[in-house]
Design a protein around this motif. Sequence first.
Motif, PDB file in Angstrom:
ATOM      1  N   LEU A  62       1.050  -0.995   0.116  1.00  0.00           N
ATOM      2  CA  LEU A  62      -0.064  -0.355  -0.182  1.00  0.00           C
ATOM      3  C   LEU A  62       0.906   1.124   0.183  1.00  0.00           C
ATOM      4  CD1 LEU A  62      -3.296  -1.357   2.134  1.00  0.00           C
ATOM      5  CD2 LEU A  62      -2.957  -0.485  -0.053  1.00  0.00           C
ATOM      6  N   ALA A  63       1.733   1.324   0.469  1.00  0.00           N
ATOM      7  CA  ALA A  63       3.310   2.233   0.727  1.00  0.00           C
ATOM      8  C   ALA A  63       3.323   2.578  -0.680  1.00  0.00           C
ATOM      9  CB  ALA A  63       3.925   1.709   1.830  1.00  0.00           C
ATOM     10  N   GLU A  64       4.055   1.353  -1.544  1.00  0.00           N
ATOM     11  CA  GLU A  64       3.951   1.437  -2.662  1.00  0.00           C
ATOM     12  C   GLU A  64       3.122   1.911  -3.948  1.00  0.00           C
ATOM     13  OE1 GLU A  64       7.257   1.755  -5.069  1.00  0.00           O
ATOM     14  OE2 GLU A  64       7.399   1.021  -3.506  1.00  0.00           O
ATOM     15  N   VAL A  65       2.096   1.791  -3.524  1.00  0.00           N
ATOM     16  CA  VAL A  65       0.885   2.239  -4.426  1.00  0.00           C
ATOM     17  C   VAL A  65       0.372   3.939  -3.692  1.00  0.00           C
ATOM     18  CG1 VAL A  65      -1.583   2.434  -4.555  1.00  0.00           C
ATOM     19  CG2 VAL A  65      -0.522   0.213  -4.809  1.00  0.00           C
ATOM     20  N   TYR A  66       1.102   4.229  -2.341  1.00  0.00           N
ATOM     21  CA  TYR A  66       0.956   5.431  -2.351  1.00  0.00           C
ATOM     22  C   TYR A  66       2.299   6.207  -3.087  1.00  0.00           C
ATOM     23  CZ  TYR A  66       1.697   9.867   0.201  1.00  0.00           C
ATOM     24  OH  TYR A  66       1.535  10.599   0.543  1.00  0.00           O
ATOM     25  N   ARG A  67       3.232   6.101  -3.008  1.00  0.00           N
ATOM     26  CA  ARG A  67       4.166   6.154  -3.719  1.00  0.00           C
ATOM     27  C   ARG A  67       3.815   6.848  -5.196  1.00  0.00           C
ATOM     28  NH1 ARG A  67       7.129   2.387  -0.189  1.00  0.00           N
ATOM     29  NH2 ARG A  67       8.121   4.212   1.007  1.00  0.00           N
ATOM     30  N   PHE A  68       3.972   5.601  -5.707  1.00  0.00           N
ATOM     31  CA  PHE A  68       3.359   5.896  -7.281  1.00  0.00           C
ATOM     32  C   PHE A  68       2.705   6.843  -7.633  1.00  0.00           C
ATOM     33  CE2 PHE A  68       1.503   4.352 -11.076  1.00  0.00           C
ATOM     34  CZ  PHE A  68       2.159   4.081 -12.236  1.00  0.00           C
ATOM     35  N   GLU A  69       1.143   6.117  -6.867  1.00  0.00           N
ATOM     36  CA  GLU A  69       0.223   8.094  -7.064  1.00  0.00           C
ATOM     37  C   GLU A  69       0.750   8.784  -7.298  1.00  0.00           C
ATOM     38  OE1 GLU A  69      -2.910   7.440  -8.666  1.00  0.00           O
ATOM     39  OE2 GLU A  69      -2.937   4.889  -8.208  1.00  0.00           O
ATOM     40  N   LEU A  70       1.387   9.451  -5.821  1.00  0.00           N
ATOM     41  CA  LEU A  70       1.850  10.461  -5.650  1.00  0.00           C
ATOM     42  C   LEU A  70       2.238  10.995  -7.253  1.00  0.00           C
ATOM     43  CD1 LEU A  70       2.176  12.748  -4.127  1.00  0.00           C
ATOM     44  CD2 LEU A  70       4.075  11.931  -2.835  1.00  0.00           C
ATOM     45  N   THR A  71       3.731  10.509  -7.578  1.00  0.00           N
ATOM     46  CA  THR A  71       4.511  10.495  -8.291  1.00  0.00           C
ATOM     47  C   THR A  71       4.157  10.482  -9.610  1.00  0.00           C
ATOM     48  OG1 THR A  71       6.161   9.157  -7.828  1.00  0.00           O
ATOM     49  CG2 THR A  71       6.359   9.288 -10.063  1.00  0.00           C
ATOM     50  N   GLN A  72       3.085  10.000  -9.621  1.00  0.00           N
ATOM     51  CA  GLN A  72       2.243  10.296 -11.240  1.00  0.00           C
ATOM     52  C   GLN A  72       1.109  11.381 -11.004  1.00  0.00           C
ATOM     53  OE1 GLN A  72       3.114   7.738 -13.298  1.00  0.00           O
ATOM     54  NE2 GLN A  72       1.466   7.860 -13.463  1.00  0.00           N
ATOM     55  N   LEU A  73       0.607  12.135  -9.608  1.00  0.00           N
ATOM     56  CA  LEU A  73      -0.229  13.148  -9.838  1.00  0.00           C
ATOM     57  C   LEU A  73       1.259  14.295  -9.502  1.00  0.00           C
ATOM     58  CD1 LEU A  73      -2.522  14.560  -8.814  1.00  0.00           C
ATOM     59  CD2 LEU A  73      -1.876  14.409  -6.541  1.00  0.00           C
ATOM     60  N   VAL A  74       2.249  13.963  -9.211  1.00  0.00           N
ATOM     61  CA  VAL A  74       3.616  15.694  -8.997  1.00  0.00           C
ATOM     62  C   VAL A  74       3.919  15.448 -10.832  1.00  0.00           C
ATOM     63  CG1 VAL A  74       5.535  16.346  -8.631  1.00  0.00           C
ATOM     64  CG2 VAL A  74       4.171  15.543  -6.794  1.00  0.00           C
ATOM     65  N   ASP A  75       3.311  14.465 -11.876  1.00  0.00           N
ATOM     66  CA  ASP A  75       4.593  14.118 -12.703  1.00  0.00           C
ATOM     67  C   ASP A  75       3.650  14.964 -13.726  1.00  0.00           C
ATOM     68  OD1 ASP A  75       7.225  13.424 -12.034  1.00  0.00           O
ATOM     69  OD2 ASP A  75       6.572  10.894 -12.779  1.00  0.00           O
ATOM     70  N   ALA A  76       2.205  15.340 -13.368  1.00  0.00           N
ATOM     71  CA  ALA A  76       1.387  15.585 -14.423  1.00  0.00           C
ATOM     72  C   ALA A  76       0.839  17.082 -14.881  1.00  0.00           C
ATOM     73  CB  ALA A  76      -0.142  14.984 -14.030  1.00  0.00           C
TER      74      ALA A  76
END
Length: 186
Positions: A62-76
């Motif tokens: 779940l922590a890795e999913v959170y990191r991934f989602e956050l990265t996607q959001l910032v990179d957008a």
Amino acid sequence: MATRERRSDAVANRDRIVEAARAELSESNGAAADLKLHRVAKAADVGQGTLYRHFPTREHLLAEVYRFELTQLVDAVAPLLAEHPPLEALTGWLARLVEYARVKRGVMAAIEASAWQDLYADHHHRLDQALELLLDRGKAAGEIRAEVDAADVILLLGALSRVPEAEWDTRVPKIVTVIVDGLRRR
């Protein structure tokens, strides 16, 4: 060379596991308690041993999913700003943030408080910086009120945490519209 191939396979397995977990969380509207690891492994086309080798606990995944989602959001942010006027880019980004918030809600509930604090401290500044960039561009274009900063918007977005899941799809778009309207320069 064989070691390199195994490494790339391991990376590919890890990526598939995270993507499968994201898909499972989306289907369950972010309900991390409903995340079934055996279903994640099957969807990722890996064995349970591979899943647990990468993510020893549900919380690690779940922590890795959170990191991934956050990265996607910032990179957008950069592509949105390149393709749209600042206020439109901010509105599109907030729509993505809403989906992120839905996933985050479930993740937050499932990760131990101490682990959540570490994860938040390590990564949340990136979200603040992304929002500041969007706001700064909007201010420079004369579209967003000069006195507003990222902390103001984040406090307003805190209302999302109070929206009952059953009302999410109807209430959240209205809340985001009110926030964006309040950010507009008068």
